[in-house]
Design a protein around this motif. Sequence first.
Motif, PDB file in Angstrom:
ATOM      1  N   THR A  81       0.842 -38.562   6.454  1.00  0.00           N
ATOM      2  CA  THR A  81       1.301 -37.310   5.846  1.00  0.00           C
ATOM      3  C   THR A  81       2.763 -37.050   6.186  1.00  0.00           C
ATOM      4  O   THR A  81       3.542 -36.602   5.327  1.00  0.00           O
ATOM      5  N   ASP A 116       5.586 -36.564   3.442  1.00  0.00           N
ATOM      6  CA  ASP A 116       6.328 -35.301   3.383  1.00  0.00           C
ATOM      7  C   ASP A 116       7.839 -35.499   3.371  1.00  0.00           C
ATOM      8  O   ASP A 116       8.565 -34.641   2.878  1.00  0.00           O
ATOM      9  N   PRO A 158       8.478 -33.296   0.057  1.00  0.00           N
ATOM     10  CA  PRO A 158       8.212 -32.198   0.986  1.00  0.00           C
ATOM     11  C   PRO A 158       7.291 -31.139   0.382  1.00  0.00           C
ATOM     12  O   PRO A 158       7.405 -30.814  -0.798  1.00  0.00           O
ATOM     13  N   PRO A 159       6.365 -30.623   1.193  1.00  0.00           N
ATOM     14  CA  PRO A 159       5.492 -29.569   0.695  1.00  0.00           C
ATOM     15  C   PRO A 159       6.309 -28.307   0.429  1.00  0.00           C
ATOM     16  O   PRO A 159       7.296 -28.033   1.104  1.00  0.00           O
TER      17      PRO A 159
END
Length: 176
Positions: A156, A160, A164-165
């Motif tokens: 993750t 990310d 990127p979230p």
Amino acid sequence: MTVPADASRTNAHATHVNHSSSSCEAIEDFCLASAAVSLAHVHLPDQGRGDLDEAALEEREAMIRSALKRAAASADFLDTSDGERAVAAAALVVAQHPDGERTCSNYGPSEPLPELPADLRTLAVDALDQVVSERSELAELWDDAANGSKWRHDITRLRDVLDPPVPPQEDALFDI
């Protein structure tokens, strides 16, 4: 981080991305031991090529792209070796991202890579999504391992960097 005995046919190397460019000991913090091949050994047996360091400079991008495509396009089941190669290839893409971390010289390719095109970032995200999906043998093996949650966290973290979230919005933009 140790590769589960069943997670790979070969435990000779582990794939890592250096979270601290000053010390290779810091690798454990950002370890991707899921790929039990060195970053320098992204083998593409279907193309009859050797490892990344043995390939000509102009062939390296194609080798990385091929490893990512193979995983991203996996419709039925992603086997362990293809998943490992995808993680290694994605780590190389992350290493060239402006927000990514350089690979440690102990685990990365010993030969330089060309500047990788930005479109590989999206392909790497798709490949990593397949690596952690229900259709992945590698994810299945790591889910059975004691440190499987750390492995998923490391994947993750790689993902990310590339995608990127979006943080949740705290304030309303306007009143209704």
